[in-house]
Design a protein around this motif. Structure first.
Motif, PDB file in Angstrom:
ATOM      1  N   ILE A   1       0.084   2.484  -6.070  1.00  0.00           N
ATOM      2  CA  ILE A   1      -0.378   3.442  -5.678  1.00  0.00           C
ATOM      3  C   ILE A   1       0.385   4.485  -4.891  1.00  0.00           C
ATOM      4  O   ILE A   1       0.971   5.398  -4.926  1.00  0.00           O
ATOM      5  CB  ILE A   1      -1.108   3.162  -4.582  1.00  0.00           C
ATOM      6  N   THR A   2       1.612   3.516  -4.272  1.00  0.00           N
ATOM      7  CA  THR A   2       2.627   3.876  -3.516  1.00  0.00           C
ATOM      8  C   THR A   2       3.177   4.780  -4.357  1.00  0.00           C
ATOM      9  O   THR A   2       3.596   5.531  -3.882  1.00  0.00           O
ATOM     10  CB  THR A   2       3.355   3.074  -3.201  1.00  0.00           C
TER      11      THR A   2
ATOM     12  N   TYR B   1       9.157  -8.659   0.769  1.00  0.00           N
ATOM     13  CA  TYR B   1       8.111  -8.981   0.054  1.00  0.00           C
ATOM     14  C   TYR B   1       8.211 -10.870  -0.333  1.00  0.00           C
ATOM     15  O   TYR B   1       7.560 -11.643  -0.612  1.00  0.00           O
ATOM     16  CB  TYR B   1       7.499  -8.582  -1.158  1.00  0.00           C
TER      17      TYR B   1
ATOM     18  N   LEU C   1      -0.925  -1.650  -4.287  1.00  0.00           N
ATOM     19  CA  LEU C   1      -0.647  -0.914  -3.333  1.00  0.00           C
ATOM     20  C   LEU C   1       1.100  -0.213  -4.021  1.00  0.00           C
ATOM     21  O   LEU C   1       1.336   0.749  -3.578  1.00  0.00           O
ATOM     22  CB  LEU C   1      -0.416  -1.902  -2.246  1.00  0.00           C
ATOM     23  N   THR C   2       1.393  -1.295  -4.309  1.00  0.00           N
ATOM     24  CA  THR C   2       2.738  -0.208  -4.729  1.00  0.00           C
ATOM     25  C   THR C   2       2.352   0.822  -6.359  1.00  0.00           C
ATOM     26  O   THR C   2       3.436   1.744  -5.986  1.00  0.00           O
ATOM     27  CB  THR C   2       3.611  -2.020  -5.243  1.00  0.00           C
TER      28      THR C   2
ATOM     29  N   LEU D   1       1.680   5.586   3.272  1.00  0.00           N
ATOM     30  CA  LEU D   1       2.095   4.250   1.894  1.00  0.00           C
ATOM     31  C   LEU D   1       1.924   3.299   2.284  1.00  0.00           C
ATOM     32  O   LEU D   1       1.631   2.909   2.195  1.00  0.00           O
ATOM     33  CB  LEU D   1       1.809   5.050   1.334  1.00  0.00           C
TER      34      LEU D   1
ATOM     35  N   ILE E   1      -5.428   9.661   6.449  1.00  0.00           N
ATOM     36  CA  ILE E   1      -6.274  10.588   5.777  1.00  0.00           C
ATOM     37  C   ILE E   1      -6.180  11.463   6.561  1.00  0.00           C
ATOM     38  O   ILE E   1      -5.331  12.541   6.344  1.00  0.00           O
ATOM     39  CB  ILE E   1      -8.315  10.195   6.140  1.00  0.00           C
TER      40      ILE E   1
ATOM     41  N   ILE F   1      -9.271  -0.131  -1.229  1.00  0.00           N
ATOM     42  CA  ILE F   1      -8.368  -0.824  -0.964  1.00  0.00           C
ATOM     43  C   ILE F   1      -9.103  -1.971  -0.269  1.00  0.00           C
ATOM     44  O   ILE F   1      -8.290  -3.310   0.401  1.00  0.00           O
ATOM     45  CB  ILE F   1      -7.073  -0.898  -0.689  1.00  0.00           C
TER      46      ILE F   1
ATOM     47  N   THR G   1       6.168   9.890   3.271  1.00  0.00           N
ATOM     48  CA  THR G   1       5.048   9.484   2.774  1.00  0.00           C
ATOM     49  C   THR G   1       5.035   8.234   2.264  1.00  0.00           C
ATOM     50  O   THR G   1       4.221   7.639   2.088  1.00  0.00           O
ATOM     51  CB  THR G   1       5.482  10.117   0.915  1.00  0.00           C
ATOM     52  N   MET G   2       6.096   8.359   1.921  1.00  0.00           N
ATOM     53  CA  MET G   2       6.915   6.629   2.173  1.00  0.00           C
ATOM     54  C   MET G   2       6.364   5.540   2.710  1.00  0.00           C
ATOM     55  O   MET G   2       5.637   4.199   2.224  1.00  0.00           O
ATOM     56  CB  MET G   2       8.194   6.101   1.206  1.00  0.00           C
TER      57      MET G   2
ATOM     58  N   PRO H   1      -7.387  10.467  -0.452  1.00  0.00           N
ATOM     59  CA  PRO H   1      -7.539   9.225   0.158  1.00  0.00           C
ATOM     60  C   PRO H   1      -8.407   7.990   0.518  1.00  0.00           C
ATOM     61  O   PRO H   1      -8.273   7.558   0.647  1.00  0.00           O
ATOM     62  CB  PRO H   1      -6.767   9.920   0.646  1.00  0.00           C
TER      63      PRO H   1
ATOM     64  N   PHE I   1      -6.850   1.712   7.778  1.00  0.00           N
ATOM     65  CA  PHE I   1      -6.933   3.018   7.262  1.00  0.00           C
ATOM     66  C   PHE I   1      -7.061   4.046   7.124  1.00  0.00           C
ATOM     67  O   PHE I   1      -7.153   4.939   6.177  1.00  0.00           O
ATOM     68  CB  PHE I   1      -7.893   2.385   6.173  1.00  0.00           C
TER      69      PHE I   1
ATOM     70  N   PHE J   1       1.508   8.166  -5.974  1.00  0.00           N
ATOM     71  CA  PHE J   1       1.961   9.618  -4.689  1.00  0.00           C
ATOM     72  C   PHE J   1       3.538   9.776  -4.338  1.00  0.00           C
ATOM     73  O   PHE J   1       3.501  10.852  -4.614  1.00  0.00           O
ATOM     74  CB  PHE J   1       0.781   9.220  -3.589  1.00  0.00           C
ATOM     75  N   THR J   2       4.300   9.157  -4.108  1.00  0.00           N
ATOM     76  CA  THR J   2       5.586   9.171  -4.128  1.00  0.00           C
ATOM     77  C   THR J   2       5.919  10.396  -5.172  1.00  0.00           C
ATOM     78  O   THR J   2       6.483  11.399  -4.924  1.00  0.00           O
ATOM     79  CB  THR J   2       6.429   7.912  -4.240  1.00  0.00           C
TER      80      THR J   2
ATOM     81  N   THR K   1      -2.460  -8.755   1.905  1.00  0.00           N
ATOM     82  CA  THR K   1      -1.338  -8.370   2.122  1.00  0.00           C
ATOM     83  C   THR K   1      -0.751  -8.878   3.404  1.00  0.00           C
ATOM     84  O   THR K   1       0.951  -9.476   3.325  1.00  0.00           O
ATOM     85  CB  THR K   1      -0.422  -7.206   1.331  1.00  0.00           C
TER      86      THR K   1
ATOM     87  N   MET L   1       0.064   1.199   4.091  1.00  0.00           N
ATOM     88  CA  MET L   1      -1.737   0.895   3.710  1.00  0.00           C
ATOM     89  C   MET L   1      -1.143  -1.018   3.595  1.00  0.00           C
ATOM     90  O   MET L   1      -2.291  -2.005   3.166  1.00  0.00           O
ATOM     91  CB  MET L   1      -1.780   1.092   2.606  1.00  0.00           C
ATOM     92  N   PHE L   2      -0.119  -1.313   2.263  1.00  0.00           N
ATOM     93  CA  PHE L   2       0.311  -2.263   2.916  1.00  0.00           C
ATOM     94  C   PHE L   2      -0.031  -3.963   3.827  1.00  0.00           C
ATOM     95  O   PHE L   2      -0.307  -4.691   4.135  1.00  0.00           O
ATOM     96  CB  PHE L   2       1.719  -3.070   2.355  1.00  0.00           C
TER      97      PHE L   2
ATOM     98  N   ALA M   1      -2.565  12.410   5.103  1.00  0.00           N
ATOM     99  CA  ALA M   1      -2.416  12.455   3.626  1.00  0.00           C
ATOM    100  C   ALA M   1      -2.403  14.028   4.267  1.00  0.00           C
ATOM    101  O   ALA M   1      -1.970  15.089   3.339  1.00  0.00           O
ATOM    102  CB  ALA M   1      -3.506  12.134   2.946  1.00  0.00           C
TER     103      ALA M   1
ATOM    104  N   LEU N   1      -2.973  -7.438  -5.554  1.00  0.00           N
ATOM    105  CA  LEU N   1      -3.038  -6.677  -5.398  1.00  0.00           C
ATOM    106  C   LEU N   1      -1.566  -6.159  -3.928  1.00  0.00           C
ATOM    107  O   LEU N   1      -2.377  -4.564  -3.933  1.00  0.00           O
ATOM    108  CB  LEU N   1      -3.799  -6.760  -3.344  1.00  0.00           C
ATOM    109  N   TYR N   2      -0.715  -6.418  -4.237  1.00  0.00           N
ATOM    110  CA  TYR N   2       0.883  -5.970  -3.831  1.00  0.00           C
ATOM    111  C   TYR N   2       0.906  -4.979  -4.729  1.00  0.00           C
ATOM    112  O   TYR N   2       1.097  -4.004  -4.118  1.00  0.00           O
ATOM    113  CB  TYR N   2       1.457  -7.447  -3.937  1.00  0.00           C
TER     114      TYR N   2
END
Lengths: 312, 540
Positions: A29-30, B447, A26-27, B367, B328, A81, B363-364, A74, B324, A33-34, B377, B370-371, B331, A22-23
């Motif tokens: 996806i990040t 992480y 997500l990475t 995103l 939206i 997710i 943006t970063m 999104p 979550f 989009f970045t 996670t 979400m983690f 974004a 999952l991590y």
């Protein structure tokens, strides 16, 4: 993976791989989009750079289809997710039925661990590989947090209540144990190791470790020493055979499950929830009994009860 | 917008109308109060920054290079308390909000000018309490003041720091109230809600959070104080209390507080992107309403700070879904800002560099949120450096970049002077690079399992920590450069003129610096915001 520069901790429990998948999703996806946003910004900024002073570009107010599109993308992604993550979380939060229970007491700034057969350790937890282990945890002072990165598990250890976590190690070795929740001056020193051993080796370690008696046996002694037996063994108070995890009718008509939390509360605050059919004659043992002794008494009551059903 | 104010012929402006310390300390002019705030928050930013420097030097070595653990704990507590409560929360609202909201709505001042001054005094008193706490022994609870650590076990000046935060809250409430009333009641004729600049929309959403959320943290702090002094037993389980209750109260405010910090920056970026593309904002209503949506949802997500606290699985699921949902509207904003550049006339003046940096870093930051909204996670990531990296991308990469962008954009209006733009662009670049080098490695080390608030750490995390500290030194240089050229420009910068960027907006139609009354004649508005040109290329 570049071994000198790892991107994830070792995978040493049954749940670690699922979390990592999952991590990394997500990475991805990040990064995607970045990349999209950075590319768009750079492209537009260069392609549409100002070529003449005072130039006036054509005006655009917006676009409803585009707004719907970039709200929907999104939305769909986070729903996916959320479902993935939550189902993983739910299945990870349920300990298997057959888990061995180990008790954890956190205090500033050390971990005290007790195996069911009475073996005790400080800041080091020995467990067998391939066997589910359930930790029942409490704190003597502030909130601590039991964190084993290689197992991807973490849970706060809260004074005044029991929290639990479980894991099943898949690899032998020595892994970091951290206190995750800031707990005062020596927070960073409240660390230790989890030592995962082959089951035979673990048995050898258990038999070799210094111990007095099982937790339940210590509890049985306390049961006499604190004179619980004079009422609970004589019909003046509820008996403990098959008591653990049973439905208890209270004097106000409601029902509770006789779990760890309820037993603990009844010892410390006897008048909080009165068992129906008995007089509220029990004195409080608050201040006279330690967290460790509470856990021993609970282990004793459990040993009289049916085999553990569900703990939560 | 129509030009209704002419060049001020007399040369009298809000800065030179009176001189002397009294004329500043007793002023009710929103523009002067904004400058009082600007000086004060810069002072607190320096204090917060010094503690950050000490933290990063200390963490170069696994065993700690500089400080005793107790001192280290005081440093990160002070860094958090000062940066959040005394820099980030007041940063844009109290400076640019104060300066610009009356001008943007075409008013002569805020609705309650004296309350505005009062809120600055409250803020300064609160700040002094905190400085006292810093000098007289320090605080080692972290900015989160978790119980029962803060109520029963922590030594040091917890009460003084908590009192500082409590008092600062009133300043925040009064500022928010002032803005809400001003935006509702004092708009110029013709300035409908749909014509308001997006900065005003963002400040409106921010003010609502300030007014509704701050009292809750005030209650939580009062309870911590009562518990600490009289052992009343609200939070301490030994007294029959519930330690987790504090976390509910604290995060009910402190999560929305994150949006108090980021929403104003989003408003600033909306202004910058349009001005430096010479284009109407793409999707005006979507950006405006997404600010309100973020403000509304922000009150319903606090439980995502408590996934590992023993909170029920079902509560965690609800909080996760709601968290979550924030993705939206966030974004929507990012896509609309980016789309605004499309077919624009993009210039690279320094405020625009900050704005584009903001969009990328936000943006970063968004995103990676979400983690942490994701339950599976977050169990692993909670209380690790991943969380630190994530919120610094939002708070520094986002909120602070927006603050600096706005400061550079309106500096000519505030001071009447231009700064050297080449230096400003260079500084923006240095900050962008230094920032990423500081905080990107923290995602990785988080992480890998490095917990936050550790004065010492296992050796395998050292390389990433050194990278982080190296980046922080670049970032530090990046902050010093603007300090120098902005101060230089106050005396030596060339005169800016009323509208150096060719921007729309009422604030640009009055001289720089503006007269005390802002406008010689109150303006009448006949156009939408951001009318940069003909509408020939309308898509919808």
């Amino acid at each position: 993976m570049w071994s000198g520069f790892p991107l994830r901790p070792e995978q040493a429990s049954t749940i670690a791989q699922g979390i990592d998948q999952l991590y990394f999703f997500l990475t991805a996806i990040t990064l995607f989009f970045t990349f999209v946003i950075f590319t768009a910004i750079f492209y537009f900024a260069i392609r549409y750079r100002r070529k003449a002073k005072g130039e006036i570009p054509g005006q655009i107010e917006g676009s409803l289809p585009l707004e719907i599109f970039w709200s929907a993308v999104p939305l769909v992604l986070v729903v996916v997710i959320f479902v993935w993550s939550s189902s993983l979380f739910i299945s990870n939060s349920r300990p298997p039925e057959a888990a061995t229970e180990i008790f954890v007491i956190g205090k500033q700034w050390m971990w005290q661990l007790q195996h069911p057969d009475g073996a005790r350790e400080i800041n080091e937890l020995h467990v067998p590989v391939g066997k589910p282990i359930k930790l029942t945890m409490t704190s003597e002072d502030v909130i601590h947090d039991f964190f084993i990165p290689a197992f991807r598990v973490k849970k706060d250890v809260v004074p005044g209540r029991y929290t639990s976590l479980w894991f099943e190690a898949t690899k032998t070795g020595r892994f970091h144990l951290f206190c995750g929740q800031y707990c005062g001056v020596n927070h960073a020193l409240m660390i230790g190791s989890v030592v995962v051993m082959e089951p035979e080796e673990y048995e050898r370690w258990l038999s070799g470790s210094r111990k007095a008696e099982t937790m339940a046996a210590s509890g049985a002694q306390l049961y006499e020493r604190f004179a619980c037996i004079t009422c609970h063994g004589a019909g003046k108070a509820p008996p403990f055979n098959d008591f653990y995890m049973s439905q208890v009718k209270l004097s106000d008509g409601s029902t509770v499950v006789a779990n760890e939390e309820y037993i603990r509360e009844s010892i410390l605050y006897p008048s909080a929830k009165i068992h129906a059919g008995y007089d509220p004659i029990m004195p409080t043992f608050k201040g006279q009994i330690s967290e460790e002794q509470l856990l021993q008494l609970i282990a004793f009551i459990k040993s009289l009860g049916p085999q553990e059903r569900k703990s939560e | 917008m129509t030009a209704t104010a002419t060049e001020n012929s007399t040369g009298v402006n809000y800065l030179n109308v009176q001189y002397g310390i009294r004329s500043w300390l007793l002023t009710t002019d929103h523009k002067r109060i904004a400058l009082l705030y600007l000086a004060s928050i810069t002072f607190f930013f320096l204090i917060g920054g010094i503690s950050a420097v000490l933290i990063r030097i200390h963490l170069i070595e696994p065993q700690g290079a500089l400080l005793q653990p107790a001192t280290y704990n005081k440093m990160f507590s002070m860094h958090g308390i000062v940066m959040i409560f005394f820099f980030l929360i007041p940063s844009i609202p109290a400076t640019m909000g104060n300066f610009l909201i009356p001008m943007m709505v075409g008013a002569r001042d805020l609705a309650f000018p004296r309350i505005n001054l009062l809120s600055w005094y409250i803020y300064v008193v609160a700040g002094l309490f905190t400085v006292y706490a810093l000098i007289a022994g320090g605080v080692d609870t972290g900015w989160t003041f978790y119980t029962p650590l803060s109520t029963t076990y922590a030594n040091g000046q917890v009460m003084a720091a908590a009192l500082g935060v409590f008092i600062a809250g009133f300043s925040s409430i009064l500022t928010g109230l002032n803005f809400i009333v001003t935006i509702h009641k004092m708009r110029a004729p013709g300035l409908t809600w749909s014509r308001l600049p997006l900065f005003v929309w963002a400040m409106y959403a921010t003010s609502v959070i300030q007014v509704l959320g701050t009292p809750v943290v005030a209650v939580a702090i009062v309870l911590v104080g009562l518990e600490r002094m009289f052992q009343v037993g609200v939070f301490d389980p030994a007294l029959g209390g519930d330690p987790i209750l504090f976390q509910h109260l604290f995060w009910f405010y402190s999560h929305p507080a994150v949006y108090i910090m980021i929403l104003p920056s989003m408003g600033v970026v909306s202004e910058l992107v349009t001005c430096f593309s010479k284009k109407r904002i793409f999707g005006y209503h979507f950006i405006a309403y997404s600010s309100l949506a973020i403000a509304a949802i922000s009150f319903l997500v606090w439980g995502h700070h408590m996934y590992v606290s023993g909170q029920s699985v079902y509560a965690s699921l609800v909080f996760s879904a709601l968290s979550f949902a924030v993705a939206i509207p966030s974004a929507i904003k990012v896509f609309n800002w980016t789309a605004t550049l499309y077919k624009g006339s993009v210039s690279y003046d320094s405020p625009m560099i900050y704005a584009l940096g903001f969009i990328g870093l936000f943006t970063m930051g968004g995103l990676t949120g979400m983690f942490l909204a994701s339950l599976a996670t977050d169990i692993h990531l909670h209380d690790t450096y991943f969380v630190i990296a994530h919120f610094h991308y939002i708070m520094v990469g986002g909120a602070l970049m927006g603050y600096l962008g706005g400061l550079h954009f309106w500096w000519p209006k505030i001071t009447g002077r231009l700064y050297p733009d080449a230096w400003a662009r260079f500084a923006a670049l240095v900050i962008f690079i230094g920032f990423n080098l500081t905080f990107f490695p923290q995602f990785v080390v988080g992480y890998l399992g490095m917990p936050r608030r550790y004065a010492v750490y296992p050796e395998e995390f050292q390389v990433l920590n050194i990278m982080s500290s190296a980046g922080a030194s670049i970032l530090g240089v990046g902050y010093v450069i603007p300090l120098i050229y902005l101060i230089w420009s106050m005396r030596y910068g060339p005169a800016a003129g009323p509208n150096p960027w060719g921007a729309t907006g009422l604030e640009w139609q009055t001289p720089s610096p503006p007269p005390t009354e802002n406008f010689e004649q109150l303006p009448v508005v006949t156009e939408d915001a951001y009318e940069y040109g003909s509408k020939e290329a309308h898509v919808v």
